[in-house]
Design an enzyme around this catalytic site. Sequence first.
Site, short mmCIF file in Angstrom:
data_model
loop_
_atom_site.label_atom_id
_atom_site.label_comp_id
_atom_site.label_asym_id
_atom_site.label_seq_id
_atom_site.Cartn_x
_atom_site.Cartn_y
_atom_site.Cartn_z
N GLY A 108 0.82 -1.31 0.12
CA GLY A 108 -0.04 -0.07 -0.13
C GLY A 108 0.81 1.34 -0.03
O GLY A 108 2.14 1.13 0.27
N GLY A 119 0.91 5.38 1.43
CA GLY A 119 0.33 6.54 2.33
C GLY A 119 0.92 7.68 1.47
O GLY A 119 1.43 7.69 0.32
N THR A 120 0.57 8.86 2.10
CA THR A 120 0.95 10.23 1.93
C THR A 120 2.60 10.26 1.55
O THR A 120 2.77 10.63 0.60
CB THR A 120 0.47 11.43 2.57
OG1 THR A 120 -0.77 11.23 3.16
CG2 THR A 120 0.52 12.52 2.01
N PHE A 121 3.31 9.75 2.42
CA PHE A 121 4.42 10.02 2.46
C PHE A 121 5.37 8.70 2.52
O PHE A 121 6.57 8.77 2.59
CB PHE A 121 5.12 10.83 3.64
CG PHE A 121 4.71 12.08 3.57
CD1 PHE A 121 5.34 13.06 2.64
CD2 PHE A 121 3.48 12.71 4.34
CE1 PHE A 121 4.83 14.45 2.68
CE2 PHE A 121 3.14 13.86 4.03
CZ PHE A 121 3.79 14.80 3.17
N ALA A 122 4.80 7.61 2.30
CA ALA A 122 5.53 6.35 2.38
C ALA A 122 4.95 5.16 1.62
O ALA A 122 3.76 5.11 1.17
CB ALA A 122 5.47 6.07 3.99
N LYS A 132 7.91 -0.35 5.99
CA LYS A 132 7.36 1.18 5.45
C LYS A 132 8.59 1.95 5.06
O LYS A 132 9.58 2.21 6.10
CB LYS A 132 6.76 1.77 6.74
CG LYS A 132 5.80 3.16 6.19
CD LYS A 132 5.03 3.47 7.46
CE LYS A 132 4.07 4.49 7.21
NZ LYS A 132 3.01 4.60 8.23
N ASP A 190 -5.99 9.71 15.08
CA ASP A 190 -6.28 9.64 13.79
C ASP A 190 -7.04 8.30 13.50
O ASP A 190 -6.58 7.40 12.82
CB ASP A 190 -5.28 9.66 12.71
CG ASP A 190 -5.51 10.02 11.40
OD1 ASP A 190 -6.94 10.27 11.01
OD2 ASP A 190 -4.79 9.76 10.35
N1 LIG Z 1 1.87 -3.54 8.77
C1 LIG Z 1 1.17 -3.45 7.40
N2 LIG Z 1 0.88 -4.93 7.10
C2 LIG Z 1 0.02 -4.94 5.61
N3 LIG Z 1 -0.16 -3.67 5.26
C3 LIG Z 1 0.15 -2.75 5.68
C4 LIG Z 1 0.81 -2.49 6.87
N4 LIG Z 1 0.99 -0.95 6.90
C5 LIG Z 1 0.34 -0.43 6.08
N5 LIG Z 1 -0.17 -1.26 5.17
C6 LIG Z 1 -0.82 -1.09 3.86
O1 LIG Z 1 -0.22 0.32 3.36
C7 LIG Z 1 -1.05 1.22 3.25
C8 LIG Z 1 -0.40 2.49 3.62
O2 LIG Z 1 0.03 2.86 4.90
P1 LIG Z 1 0.64 4.06 5.55
O3 LIG Z 1 0.65 3.70 7.08
O4 LIG Z 1 1.80 4.51 4.88
O5 LIG Z 1 -0.39 5.06 5.07
P2 LIG Z 1 -2.02 5.64 5.36
O6 LIG Z 1 -2.23 5.48 6.94
O7 LIG Z 1 -2.73 4.76 4.35
O8 LIG Z 1 -2.11 6.88 4.96
P3 LIG Z 1 -1.31 8.37 5.57
O9 LIG Z 1 0.25 8.05 5.82
O10 LIG Z 1 -1.46 9.28 4.38
O11 LIG Z 1 -2.20 8.72 6.70
C9 LIG Z 1 -2.22 1.03 4.32
O12 LIG Z 1 -3.52 1.57 3.87
C10 LIG Z 1 -2.17 -0.56 4.36
O13 LIG Z 1 -3.10 -0.88 3.08
#
Ligand SMILES: Nc1ncnc2c1ncn2[C@@H]1O[C@H](COP(=O)(O)OP(=O)(O)OP(=O)(O)O)[C@@H](O)[C@H]1O
Length: 454
Positions: free
Chosen positions: A32, A34-37, A54, A151
């Site tokens: 997945g 996220g905004t920065f990762a 991440k 959040d």
């Molecule tokens: N430990 C994990 N195991 C499986 N999938 C994960 C895990 N952590 C994150 N993901 C997947 O990666 C995506 C991005 O995660 P991340 O924490 O970077 O961002 P976010 O919470 O979706 O966004 P933002 O950082 O913008 O709030 C998640 O929506 C999830 O689908």
Amino acid sequence: MAMAAMDARKKKSGGGGGEPLLGKYELGRMLGRGTFAKVYLARAVAGGEAVAVKVIDKAEVMGTAGMAPRVLREVAAMRRLRHPHVLRLHEVLATRARIYLVMELATGGDLLSRLAALPRRRLPESAARRVFVQLVDALSYCHARGVAHRDVKPQNVLLDGDGNLKVSDFGLAALPDTLRDDGRLHTACGTPAYAAPEVLRRRAYDGAKADAWSCGVILFVLLAGHLPFDDSNIADMCRKAHRREYELPRWVSQPARRLVSRLLDPNPDTRVAVESLAAHHPWFKRSLSVDSQLDGLLNGEPERAVAFQAAPPPPLNAFDIISMSPGLDLSGLFGEHDKSLREKRFTTTASPEKTLEQLGLAGGKLGYVVVVGKKGVECLPLAGGRLSSGIAAMSVEMSEVAPPLLLVELRLEVAAGDVDGGDGEVKGFGWEQLRMELGDVVRAWHSCEDLCEI
Ligand SMILES: Nc1ncnc2c1ncn2[C@@H]1O[C@H](COP(=O)(O)OP(=O)(O)OP(=O)(O)O)[C@@H](O)[C@H]1O
């Protein structure tokens, strides 16, 4: 897991050009973004454990105001937390260009996507409770250690392979050393639809109480399948929140309603704290055997498979299919009838399965069959006719009151297009006969007016 395909998919952005990351982790496909990762599936070179990594780009973080502290907060918060429902941070690695958070792998995806995949985007109450109990358990633990999440939303609630929750993304978490002298926070953060009104209004706020509000929104979404306050205009959303302008569907039990109302209290001082729920709220103390089938439900199995196991549906006839189709919403056709004639409720200590079985047997005598369909449980007429002319079906809903007490709600549905709206038939329906046929399954029988609160 498709680890064999990992090598082929290693990304320059994260995997170091095919070499294991710092000799320790082989990166696989992206899970997945996220905004920065970006988050990747990975495998530990030593031991082969599957993890999630991440990958955060340092330059991007440094170039964005407020991001560096956010990353540091995430690391600091996750480091100090060890709980079965909080995503574990195993270690933090860094190269000149990137930071790598090596985390527990949550193979079940996030709660938002899992709910979105369900036919009605919501859970039966017992399954909702199981999700909610784990969420509250995780947040109570965090709050007790001085960490507020800030959040809490379904996107940040991940699931493992068994359907257990893993609260993640502590990027906005508030630790005690970010509090002002008055113990309150002053940063507006979080996601509007899940954020407490005091957060949206940029007032000083208590992070743990803001989490309690977000939990209330999540509980509402789990039960109703939609948001309580959904407005693109934040001022309007705040106004609705303050006026408590939300409406839970009628099938939600009274204890669950009360809990939602305690959490969606616009006044943070009187809003219930998540820490006090686990020990004190009666809704938490219940569990039905169906709870254990949450995973099946979240895997997209139809709701009926979870809700009521014991009554295998008979083959559907054309009438059944019409009455279950979304275009024919029978529930809105009753406005004119006397509620007490068309709705009855009873409490029972029999299991849902036994209750259904008994309704099925009683139905055999009164001329209907019990069908567990997409809309829930319905008693449909035998041989494609009507229960009596004008009445199309009887719907059945069950909710737990206090184990083993169940509330069973029966409602006559009138056929669309019936000339007099089914009035005569509703009056003539054999409630008394049904009651007698149900025998000692019925503990107390009520007209709908008798039973506002249990
Ligand atoms: N430990 C994990 N195991 C499986 N999938 C994960 C895990 N952590 C994150 N993901 C997947 O990666 C995506 C991005 O995660 P991340 O924490 O970077 O961002 P976010 O919470 O979706 O966004 P933002 O950082 O913008 O709030 C998640 O929506 C999830 O689908």
